[in-house]
Design a protein around this motif. Structure first.
Motif, PDB file in Angstrom:
ATOM      1  N   SER A  62       0.824  -1.200   0.000  1.00 28.91           N
ATOM      2  CA  SER A  62       0.000   0.000   0.000  1.00 28.91           C
ATOM      3  C   SER A  62       0.864   1.259   0.000  1.00 28.91           C
ATOM      4  O   SER A  62       0.577   2.223  -0.708  1.00 28.91           O
ATOM      5  CB  SER A  62      -0.935  -0.010   1.210  1.00 28.91           C
ATOM      6  OG  SER A  62      -1.771   1.116   1.209  1.00 28.91           O
TER       7      SER A  62
ATOM      8  N   ASN B 169      -6.569  13.545  -1.564  1.00 26.50           N
ATOM      9  CA  ASN B 169      -6.654  12.103  -1.341  1.00 26.50           C
ATOM     10  C   ASN B 169      -5.569  11.437  -2.177  1.00 26.50           C
ATOM     11  O   ASN B 169      -5.452  11.699  -3.368  1.00 26.50           O
ATOM     12  CB  ASN B 169      -8.022  11.571  -1.750  1.00 26.50           C
ATOM     13  CG  ASN B 169      -9.137  12.210  -0.966  1.00 26.50           C
ATOM     14  OD1 ASN B 169      -9.003  12.464   0.219  1.00 26.50           O
ATOM     15  ND2 ASN B 169     -10.239  12.490  -1.628  1.00 26.50           N
TER      16      ASN B 169
ATOM     17  N   TYR C 248      -8.295  18.493  -9.409  1.00 26.58           N
ATOM     18  CA  TYR C 248      -8.521  17.512  -8.345  1.00 26.58           C
ATOM     19  C   TYR C 248      -9.903  17.728  -7.752  1.00 26.58           C
ATOM     20  O   TYR C 248     -10.052  18.387  -6.716  1.00 26.58           O
ATOM     21  CB  TYR C 248      -7.454  17.641  -7.252  1.00 26.58           C
ATOM     22  CG  TYR C 248      -6.069  17.326  -7.735  1.00 26.58           C
ATOM     23  CD1 TYR C 248      -5.637  16.007  -7.839  1.00 26.58           C
ATOM     24  CD2 TYR C 248      -5.186  18.336  -8.112  1.00 26.58           C
ATOM     25  CE1 TYR C 248      -4.372  15.703  -8.289  1.00 26.58           C
ATOM     26  CE2 TYR C 248      -3.911  18.043  -8.564  1.00 26.58           C
ATOM     27  CZ  TYR C 248      -3.511  16.720  -8.660  1.00 26.58           C
ATOM     28  OH  TYR C 248      -2.255  16.423  -9.107  1.00 26.58           O
TER      29      TYR C 248
ATOM     30  N   LYS D  24      -3.935   7.678  -3.229  1.00 27.70           N
ATOM     31  CA  LYS D  24      -4.217   6.240  -3.335  1.00 27.70           C
ATOM     32  C   LYS D  24      -5.635   5.927  -2.873  1.00 27.70           C
ATOM     33  O   LYS D  24      -5.866   5.210  -1.913  1.00 27.70           O
ATOM     34  CB  LYS D  24      -3.207   5.398  -2.579  1.00 27.70           C
ATOM     35  CG  LYS D  24      -3.279   3.928  -2.974  1.00 27.70           C
ATOM     36  CD  LYS D  24      -2.433   3.085  -2.062  1.00 27.70           C
ATOM     37  CE  LYS D  24      -2.923   1.661  -2.092  1.00 27.70           C
ATOM     38  NZ  LYS D  24      -4.179   1.458  -1.405  1.00 27.70           N
ATOM     39  N   GLY D  25      -6.577   6.490  -3.621  1.00 27.40           N
ATOM     40  CA  GLY D  25      -7.980   6.171  -3.375  1.00 27.40           C
ATOM     41  C   GLY D  25      -8.448   6.516  -1.982  1.00 27.40           C
ATOM     42  O   GLY D  25      -9.246   5.795  -1.397  1.00 27.40           O
ATOM     43  N   ASN D  26      -7.923   7.580  -1.415  1.00 23.35           N
ATOM     44  CA  ASN D  26      -8.324   8.064  -0.100  1.00 23.35           C
ATOM     45  C   ASN D  26      -7.748   7.239   1.049  1.00 23.35           C
ATOM     46  O   ASN D  26      -8.141   7.416   2.196  1.00 23.35           O
ATOM     47  CB  ASN D  26      -9.850   8.171   0.006  1.00 23.35           C
ATOM     48  CG  ASN D  26     -10.297   9.140   1.063  1.00 23.35           C
ATOM     49  OD1 ASN D  26      -9.570  10.039   1.447  1.00 23.35           O
ATOM     50  ND2 ASN D  26     -11.505   8.950   1.548  1.00 23.35           N
ATOM     51  N   ASP D  27      -6.813   6.339   0.764  1.00 21.43           N
ATOM     52  CA  ASP D  27      -6.145   5.598   1.843  1.00 21.43           C
ATOM     53  C   ASP D  27      -5.174   6.502   2.599  1.00 21.43           C
ATOM     54  O   ASP D  27      -4.896   6.287   3.778  1.00 21.43           O
ATOM     55  CB  ASP D  27      -5.370   4.400   1.295  1.00 21.43           C
ATOM     56  CG  ASP D  27      -6.273   3.285   0.822  1.00 21.43           C
ATOM     57  OD1 ASP D  27      -7.476   3.289   1.159  1.00 21.43           O
ATOM     58  OD2 ASP D  27      -5.780   2.389   0.101  1.00 21.43           O
TER      59      ASP D  27
ATOM     60  N   ARG E 107      -3.753  10.764   3.090  1.00 22.04           N
ATOM     61  CA  ARG E 107      -4.163  12.163   2.962  1.00 22.04           C
ATOM     62  C   ARG E 107      -2.929  13.053   2.969  1.00 22.04           C
ATOM     63  O   ARG E 107      -1.978  12.827   3.720  1.00 22.04           O
ATOM     64  CB  ARG E 107      -5.069  12.573   4.124  1.00 22.04           C
ATOM     65  CG  ARG E 107      -6.395  11.849   4.180  1.00 22.04           C
ATOM     66  CD  ARG E 107      -7.372  12.458   3.195  1.00 22.04           C
ATOM     67  NE  ARG E 107      -8.680  11.857   3.198  1.00 22.04           N
ATOM     68  CZ  ARG E 107      -9.689  12.219   3.955  1.00 22.04           C
ATOM     69  NH1 ARG E 107      -9.561  13.164   4.852  1.00 22.04           N
ATOM     70  NH2 ARG E 107     -10.859  11.624   3.820  1.00 22.04           N
TER      71      ARG E 107
ATOM     72  N   SER F 194     -11.801  15.860  -6.118  1.00 17.96           N
ATOM     73  CA  SER F 194     -12.023  15.300  -4.786  1.00 17.96           C
ATOM     74  C   SER F 194     -11.242  16.039  -3.700  1.00 17.96           C
ATOM     75  O   SER F 194     -11.386  15.718  -2.518  1.00 17.96           O
ATOM     76  CB  SER F 194     -11.650  13.811  -4.760  1.00 17.96           C
ATOM     77  OG  SER F 194     -10.262  13.652  -4.979  1.00 17.96           O
TER      78      SER F 194
ATOM     79  N   GLN G 126       1.824   7.406  -6.338  1.00 19.23           N
ATOM     80  CA  GLN G 126       0.829   8.462  -6.514  1.00 19.23           C
ATOM     81  C   GLN G 126       1.340   9.787  -5.958  1.00 19.23           C
ATOM     82  O   GLN G 126       1.053  10.849  -6.518  1.00 19.23           O
ATOM     83  CB  GLN G 126      -0.494   8.059  -5.893  1.00 19.23           C
ATOM     84  CG  GLN G 126      -1.147   6.964  -6.719  1.00 19.23           C
ATOM     85  CD  GLN G 126      -2.596   6.760  -6.376  1.00 19.23           C
ATOM     86  OE1 GLN G 126      -3.173   7.486  -5.572  1.00 19.23           O
ATOM     87  NE2 GLN G 126      -3.204   5.780  -6.991  1.00 19.23           N
TER      88      GLN G 126
ATOM     89  N   HIS H  49      -5.325   7.691   6.250  1.00 19.40           N
ATOM     90  CA  HIS H  49      -6.636   8.297   6.509  1.00 19.40           C
ATOM     91  C   HIS H  49      -6.904   8.313   8.021  1.00 19.40           C
ATOM     92  O   HIS H  49      -7.370   9.305   8.566  1.00 19.40           O
ATOM     93  CB  HIS H  49      -7.718   7.500   5.771  1.00 19.40           C
ATOM     94  CG  HIS H  49      -9.036   8.183   5.736  1.00 19.40           C
ATOM     95  ND1 HIS H  49      -9.861   8.127   4.651  1.00 19.40           N
ATOM     96  CD2 HIS H  49      -9.704   8.931   6.637  1.00 19.40           C
ATOM     97  CE1 HIS H  49     -10.962   8.819   4.908  1.00 19.40           C
ATOM     98  NE2 HIS H  49     -10.883   9.304   6.099  1.00 19.40           N
TER      99      HIS H  49
ATOM    100  N   TRP I 245       1.618  13.189  -8.053  1.00 18.54           N
ATOM    101  CA  TRP I 245       1.038  14.443  -7.568  1.00 18.54           C
ATOM    102  C   TRP I 245       2.104  15.540  -7.514  1.00 18.54           C
ATOM    103  O   TRP I 245       1.858  16.667  -7.945  1.00 18.54           O
ATOM    104  CB  TRP I 245       0.416  14.260  -6.176  1.00 18.54           C
ATOM    105  CG  TRP I 245      -0.168  15.539  -5.659  1.00 18.54           C
ATOM    106  CD1 TRP I 245      -1.445  15.980  -5.825  1.00 18.54           C
ATOM    107  CD2 TRP I 245       0.524  16.572  -4.937  1.00 18.54           C
ATOM    108  NE1 TRP I 245      -1.599  17.222  -5.240  1.00 18.54           N
ATOM    109  CE2 TRP I 245      -0.395  17.608  -4.697  1.00 18.54           C
ATOM    110  CE3 TRP I 245       1.827  16.721  -4.480  1.00 18.54           C
ATOM    111  CZ2 TRP I 245      -0.054  18.771  -4.019  1.00 18.54           C
ATOM    112  CZ3 TRP I 245       2.170  17.881  -3.802  1.00 18.54           C
ATOM    113  CH2 TRP I 245       1.228  18.888  -3.578  1.00 18.54           C
TER     114      TRP I 245
END
Length: 103
Positions: free
Chosen positions: A21, A65, A51, A67-70, A72, A53, A28, A92, A32
């Motif tokens: 993870s 976010n 962005y 990696k899919g909000n995992d 922050r 989201s 990511q 998160h 970014w």
């Protein structure tokens, strides 16, 4: 944009960078960072255009976010100066324990 305080992110990955993870989050984050450095954000509208989201907070803070909000990423953006200051990077769950509006 000039991105400062990258050491906060590097410290996170040095502590937690071994798992699958975290490796995905690192990729990511790198993507970014490349986009942020190439960007010219003049207002929160510019950030939201790229962005959707992202959460725009008070006092120039933005939560991204990763990696899919995992994970922050909390930054403080000085739009006039073109500077993005990293204030927090973590899971998160870790983010839930901070106040992103004052960190």
């Amino acid at each position: 944009m000039i991105v400062v305080r990258r050491d906060i992110v590097e410290a996170f990955f040095s502590r937690n960078g071994r798992g699958r993870s975290s490796r995905a989050a690192r990729r990511q984050w790198d993507a970014w960072l490349a986009e942020a450095v190439a960007a010219t954000w003049r207002s929160p509208i510019d950030v939201k255009a790229r962005y959707a989201s992202a959460s725009i907070l008070k006092s120039g803070r933005v939560v991204f976010n990763i990696k899919g909000n995992d994970f922050r990423l909390v930054v403080l953006i000085n739009y006039r100066a073109g500077v993005v200051e990293i204030r927090f990077f973590g899971t998160h769950g870790e983010h839930d324990r901070i106040d992103a509006e004052i960190i």
